[in-house]
Design a protein around this motif. Structure first.
Motif, PDB file in Angstrom:
ATOM      1  N   ALA A 284      33.693 -10.937  41.820  1.00  0.00           N
ATOM      2  CA  ALA A 284      34.118 -10.425  43.124  1.00  0.00           C
ATOM      3  C   ALA A 284      34.475  -8.951  43.022  1.00  0.00           C
ATOM      4  CB  ALA A 284      35.324 -11.224  43.615  1.00  0.00           C
ATOM      5  N   THR A 285      34.195  -8.206  44.070  1.00  0.00           N
ATOM      6  CA  THR A 285      34.513  -6.774  44.106  1.00  0.00           C
ATOM      7  C   THR A 285      36.005  -6.611  44.370  1.00  0.00           C
ATOM      8  OG1 THR A 285      32.336  -6.313  44.993  1.00  0.00           O
ATOM      9  CG2 THR A 285      33.997  -4.599  45.242  1.00  0.00           C
ATOM     10  N   GLY A 286      36.634  -5.763  43.614  1.00  0.00           N
ATOM     11  CA  GLY A 286      38.079  -5.520  43.825  1.00  0.00           C
ATOM     12  C   GLY A 286      38.323  -4.725  45.109  1.00  0.00           C
ATOM     13  N   TYR A 287      39.504  -4.840  45.651  1.00  0.00           N
ATOM     14  CA  TYR A 287      39.839  -4.132  46.878  1.00  0.00           C
ATOM     15  C   TYR A 287      40.228  -2.680  46.569  1.00  0.00           C
ATOM     16  CZ  TYR A 287      39.918  -8.648  49.209  1.00  0.00           C
ATOM     17  OH  TYR A 287      39.566  -9.854  49.725  1.00  0.00           O
ATOM     18  N   THR A 288      39.845  -1.795  47.478  1.00  0.00           N
ATOM     19  CA  THR A 288      40.236  -0.384  47.349  1.00  0.00           C
ATOM     20  C   THR A 288      41.615  -0.231  47.972  1.00  0.00           C
ATOM     21  OG1 THR A 288      37.946   0.285  47.558  1.00  0.00           O
ATOM     22  CG2 THR A 288      39.609   1.984  47.932  1.00  0.00           C
ATOM     23  N   GLY A 289      42.473   0.482  47.299  1.00  0.00           N
ATOM     24  CA  GLY A 289      43.832   0.667  47.836  1.00  0.00           C
ATOM     25  C   GLY A 289      43.797   1.481  49.130  1.00  0.00           C
ATOM     26  N   ALA A 290      44.801   1.298  49.949  1.00  0.00           N
ATOM     27  CA  ALA A 290      44.884   2.020  51.222  1.00  0.00           C
ATOM     28  C   ALA A 290      45.078   3.511  50.957  1.00  0.00           C
ATOM     29  CB  ALA A 290      46.053   1.482  52.044  1.00  0.00           C
ATOM     30  N   THR A 291      44.553   4.349  51.853  1.00  0.00           N
ATOM     31  CA  THR A 291      44.695   5.810  51.732  1.00  0.00           C
ATOM     32  C   THR A 291      46.126   6.205  52.080  1.00  0.00           C
ATOM     33  OG1 THR A 291      42.411   6.087  52.402  1.00  0.00           O
ATOM     34  CG2 THR A 291      43.819   8.023  52.546  1.00  0.00           C
ATOM     35  N   GLY A 292      46.715   7.044  51.260  1.00  0.00           N
ATOM     36  CA  GLY A 292      48.091   7.491  51.529  1.00  0.00           C
ATOM     37  C   GLY A 292      48.146   8.385  52.757  1.00  0.00           C
ATOM     38  N   ARG A 293      49.290   8.473  53.355  1.00  0.00           N
ATOM     39  CA  ARG A 293      49.456   9.297  54.555  1.00  0.00           C
ATOM     40  C   ARG A 293      49.617  10.766  54.158  1.00  0.00           C
ATOM     41  NH1 ARG A 293      51.836   6.001  59.194  1.00  0.00           N
ATOM     42  NH2 ARG A 293      51.682   3.890  58.394  1.00  0.00           N
ATOM     43  N   THR A 294      49.207  11.634  55.040  1.00  0.00           N
ATOM     44  CA  THR A 294      49.351  13.063  54.806  1.00  0.00           C
ATOM     45  C   THR A 294      50.790  13.464  55.105  1.00  0.00           C
ATOM     46  OG1 THR A 294      47.088  13.393  55.500  1.00  0.00           O
ATOM     47  CG2 THR A 294      48.493  15.336  55.456  1.00  0.00           C
ATOM     48  N   GLY A 295      51.379  14.287  54.241  1.00  0.00           N
ATOM     49  CA  GLY A 295      52.759  14.731  54.473  1.00  0.00           C
ATOM     50  C   GLY A 295      52.856  15.619  55.706  1.00  0.00           C
ATOM     51  N   GLY A 296      54.001  15.605  56.329  1.00  0.00           N
ATOM     52  CA  GLY A 296      54.230  16.430  57.519  1.00  0.00           C
ATOM     53  C   GLY A 296      54.246  17.907  57.168  1.00  0.00           C
ATOM     54  N   ALA A 297      53.893  18.743  58.129  1.00  0.00           N
ATOM     55  CA  ALA A 297      53.901  20.189  57.897  1.00  0.00           C
ATOM     56  C   ALA A 297      55.346  20.678  57.846  1.00  0.00           C
ATOM     57  CB  ALA A 297      53.164  20.907  59.027  1.00  0.00           C
ATOM     58  N   GLY A 298      55.641  21.609  56.946  1.00  0.00           N
ATOM     59  CA  GLY A 298      57.001  22.154  56.838  1.00  0.00           C
ATOM     60  C   GLY A 298      57.343  22.996  58.057  1.00  0.00           C
ATOM     61  N   ALA A 299      58.609  23.058  58.372  1.00  0.00           N
ATOM     62  CA  ALA A 299      59.059  23.841  59.516  1.00  0.00           C
ATOM     63  C   ALA A 299      58.991  25.327  59.175  1.00  0.00           C
ATOM     64  CB  ALA A 299      60.492  23.451  59.885  1.00  0.00           C
ATOM     65  N   THR A 300      58.759  26.144  60.180  1.00  0.00           N
ATOM     66  CA  THR A 300      58.723  27.593  59.990  1.00  0.00           C
ATOM     67  C   THR A 300      60.154  28.111  59.928  1.00  0.00           C
ATOM     68  OG1 THR A 300      56.695  27.703  61.263  1.00  0.00           O
ATOM     69  CG2 THR A 300      57.912  29.754  60.983  1.00  0.00           C
ATOM     70  N   GLY A 301      60.434  29.006  59.000  1.00  0.00           N
ATOM     71  CA  GLY A 301      61.794  29.551  58.865  1.00  0.00           C
ATOM     72  C   GLY A 301      62.172  30.396  60.072  1.00  0.00           C
ATOM     73  N   ALA A 302      63.463  30.488  60.327  1.00  0.00           N
ATOM     74  CA  ALA A 302      63.953  31.280  61.451  1.00  0.00           C
ATOM     75  C   ALA A 302      63.706  32.761  61.199  1.00  0.00           C
ATOM     76  CB  ALA A 302      65.458  31.044  61.657  1.00  0.00           C
ATOM     77  N   THR A 303      63.477  33.515  62.273  1.00  0.00           N
ATOM     78  CA  THR A 303      63.264  34.954  62.160  1.00  0.00           C
ATOM     79  C   THR A 303      64.612  35.645  61.955  1.00  0.00           C
ATOM     80  OG1 THR A 303      61.406  34.790  63.651  1.00  0.00           O
ATOM     81  CG2 THR A 303      62.357  36.974  63.349  1.00  0.00           C
ATOM     82  N   GLY A 304      64.678  36.568  61.038  1.00  0.00           N
ATOM     83  CA  GLY A 304      65.940  37.277  60.774  1.00  0.00           C
ATOM     84  C   GLY A 304      66.298  38.208  61.923  1.00  0.00           C
ATOM     85  N   TYR A 305      67.596  38.473  62.075  1.00  0.00           N
ATOM     86  CA  TYR A 305      68.060  39.370  63.123  1.00  0.00           C
ATOM     87  C   TYR A 305      67.837  40.827  62.723  1.00  0.00           C
ATOM     88  CZ  TYR A 305      70.306  35.328  65.199  1.00  0.00           C
ATOM     89  OH  TYR A 305      70.529  34.120  65.762  1.00  0.00           O
ATOM     90  N   THR A 306      67.640  41.671  63.728  1.00  0.00           N
ATOM     91  CA  THR A 306      67.494  43.098  63.479  1.00  0.00           C
ATOM     92  C   THR A 306      68.884  43.705  63.322  1.00  0.00           C
ATOM     93  OG1 THR A 306      65.533  43.135  64.852  1.00  0.00           O
ATOM     94  CG2 THR A 306      66.592  45.256  64.416  1.00  0.00           C
ATOM     95  N   GLY A 307      69.068  44.554  62.335  1.00  0.00           N
ATOM     96  CA  GLY A 307      70.377  45.164  62.101  1.00  0.00           C
ATOM     97  C   GLY A 307      70.766  46.090  63.254  1.00  0.00           C
ATOM     98  N   ALA A 308      72.073  46.286  63.440  1.00  0.00           N
ATOM     99  CA  ALA A 308      72.573  47.156  64.504  1.00  0.00           C
ATOM    100  C   ALA A 308      72.201  48.605  64.200  1.00  0.00           C
ATOM    101  CB  ALA A 308      74.093  47.024  64.608  1.00  0.00           C
ATOM    102  N   THR A 309      72.035  49.384  65.268  1.00  0.00           N
ATOM    103  CA  THR A 309      71.718  50.801  65.113  1.00  0.00           C
ATOM    104  C   THR A 309      72.967  51.539  64.653  1.00  0.00           C
ATOM    105  OG1 THR A 309      70.136  50.624  66.894  1.00  0.00           O
ATOM    106  CG2 THR A 309      70.867  52.839  66.317  1.00  0.00           C
ATOM    107  N   GLY A 310      72.836  52.402  63.700  1.00  0.00           N
ATOM    108  CA  GLY A 310      73.988  53.155  63.193  1.00  0.00           C
ATOM    109  C   GLY A 310      74.540  54.104  64.253  1.00  0.00           C
ATOM    110  N   GLY A 311      75.837  54.353  64.197  1.00  0.00           N
ATOM    111  CA  GLY A 311      76.485  55.264  65.145  1.00  0.00           C
ATOM    112  C   GLY A 311      76.061  56.703  64.893  1.00  0.00           C
ATOM    113  N   ALA A 312      76.215  57.534  65.924  1.00  0.00           N
ATOM    114  CA  ALA A 312      75.859  58.942  65.764  1.00  0.00           C
ATOM    115  C   ALA A 312      76.892  59.620  64.873  1.00  0.00           C
ATOM    116  CB  ALA A 312      75.841  59.630  67.133  1.00  0.00           C
TER     117      ALA A 312
END
Length: 113
Positions: free
Chosen positions: A38-66
């Motif tokens: 008898a032919t053996g069974y092929t194992g089920a295909t594993g699931r694809t991992g979820g895509a990673g989340a995109t990192g947060a955008t950094g804040y822009t620094g404050a403008t220096g005083g005159a």
């Protein structure tokens, strides 16, 4: 002795049988083919991992005083006015010349120098 002769005859015939070659007999029937496993069974295909989340955008620094404005420099001191020169002394008064006699004739006027 009966057995020893029989044994001797059997041994001789076996020894001589190895010297003769006889043709091979016909081939026997082919055996049945075995079942495939008898032919053996092929194992089920594993699931694809979820895509990673995109990192947060950094804040822009404050403008220096005159930068601070530089201090205004002090006004320089006013120079002194020079002393007023002395007035020259009054010249000596000339002497009046001697009174001459007036000759008759032409009068010449000489201007003062």
């Amino acid at each position: 002795m009966k057995y020893s002769n029989l044994l001797l005859a059997t041994a001789a015939s076996l020894a001589l049988a190895g010297c003769f070659s006889l043709p091979a007999g016909p081939a026997g029937p082919q055996g049945a083919t075995g079942d495939t496993g008898a032919t053996g069974y092929t194992g089920a295909t594993g699931r694809t991992g979820g895509a990673g989340a995109t990192g947060a955008t950094g804040y822009t620094g404050a403008t220096g005083g005159a930068g601070a404005t530089g201090a205004t420099g002090d006004t320089g001191a006013t120079g002194y006015t020079g002393a007023t020169g002395s007035t020259g002394g009054t010249g000596a008064t000339g002497r009046t010349g001697a009174t001459g006699s007036v000759p008759a004739g032409t009068v010449v006027i000489v201007p003062a120098q």
